[in-house]
Design a protein around this motif. Structure first.
Motif, PDB file in Angstrom:
ATOM      1  N   SER A 123      44.604  -3.226  39.563  1.00  0.00           N
ATOM      2  CA  SER A 123      45.265  -4.462  39.999  1.00  0.00           C
ATOM      3  C   SER A 123      44.271  -5.396  40.678  1.00  0.00           C
ATOM      4  CB  SER A 123      46.427  -4.149  40.957  1.00  0.00           C
ATOM      5  OG  SER A 123      47.429  -3.410  40.292  1.00  0.00           O
ATOM      6  N   ALA A 124      43.182  -5.657  39.998  1.00  0.00           N
ATOM      7  CA  ALA A 124      42.135  -6.486  40.586  1.00  0.00           C
ATOM      8  C   ALA A 124      41.547  -7.430  39.556  1.00  0.00           C
ATOM      9  CB  ALA A 124      41.037  -5.612  41.164  1.00  0.00           C
ATOM     10  N   VAL A 125      41.114  -8.566  40.038  1.00  0.00           N
ATOM     11  CA  VAL A 125      40.405  -9.549  39.230  1.00  0.00           C
ATOM     12  C   VAL A 125      39.142  -9.924  39.984  1.00  0.00           C
ATOM     13  CG1 VAL A 125      40.471 -11.887  38.287  1.00  0.00           C
ATOM     14  CG2 VAL A 125      42.480 -10.423  38.121  1.00  0.00           C
ATOM     15  N   TYR A 126      38.086 -10.144  39.252  1.00  0.00           N
ATOM     16  CA  TYR A 126      36.794 -10.423  39.857  1.00  0.00           C
ATOM     17  C   TYR A 126      36.232 -11.742  39.327  1.00  0.00           C
ATOM     18  CZ  TYR A 126      37.394  -5.437  40.535  1.00  0.00           C
ATOM     19  OH  TYR A 126      37.922  -4.214  40.845  1.00  0.00           O
ATOM     20  N   LEU A 127      35.428 -12.387  40.127  1.00  0.00           N
ATOM     21  CA  LEU A 127      34.696 -13.576  39.704  1.00  0.00           C
ATOM     22  C   LEU A 127      33.237 -13.368  40.092  1.00  0.00           C
ATOM     23  CD1 LEU A 127      35.030 -16.376  38.385  1.00  0.00           C
ATOM     24  CD2 LEU A 127      35.076 -17.323  40.700  1.00  0.00           C
ATOM     25  N   GLN A 128      32.430 -13.041  39.091  1.00  0.00           N
ATOM     26  CA  GLN A 128      30.996 -12.898  39.306  1.00  0.00           C
ATOM     27  C   GLN A 128      30.362 -14.268  39.206  1.00  0.00           C
ATOM     28  OE1 GLN A 128      29.073 -10.081  40.040  1.00  0.00           O
ATOM     29  NE2 GLN A 128      27.415 -11.564  40.269  1.00  0.00           N
TER      30      GLN A 128
END
Length: 121
Positions: free
Chosen positions: A76-81
């Protein structure tokens, strides 16, 4: 219902990288489109990127090739690199959840509290 909490912001120098995280709670998280938006001081909220539940991604032109959005539905996670950061990337970054993939923030019904990213020159 989805609750969102961003983390990972900070103060970096131009050219550095940061990875923002958006932790979500709610059983239906995997069905939502998740977007990242940013708001610089004195400016309107701006679309940055979004990702559908299938993993399709969209970016604003100013971050293409530098930012990468990804999601882990199991966590349940979203990332922005964010790579090659520029001073103009300085803003409060928000993640948001919506049912439709869109650049319009009004179509996202759930928002986190935001995390500050400051890029010095």
């Amino acid at each position: 219902q989805v609750q969102l909490v961003e983390s990972g912001g900070g103060l970096v120098q131009a050219g550095d990288s940061l990875r923002l995280s958006c932790a979500a709670s709610g059983r239906t998280f995997s069905t939502y489109v998740i977007g990242w938006f940013r708001q610089a001081q004195g400016k309107e909220r701006e679309y940055v990127a979004s990702i559908t539940w299938k993993g399709s991604t969209t970016y604003v032109d100013s971050v293409k090739g530098r930012f990468t959005i990804s999601r882990d539905n199991a966590r349940s996670a979203v990332y922005l690199q964010m790579n090659s950061l520029k001073p103009e990337d300085t803003a409060v970054y928000y993640c948001a959840a919506g049912r439709l993939g869109s650049r319009n923030p009004e179509l996202y019904g759930f928002w986190g509290q935001g995390t500050q990213v400051t890029v010095s020159s």
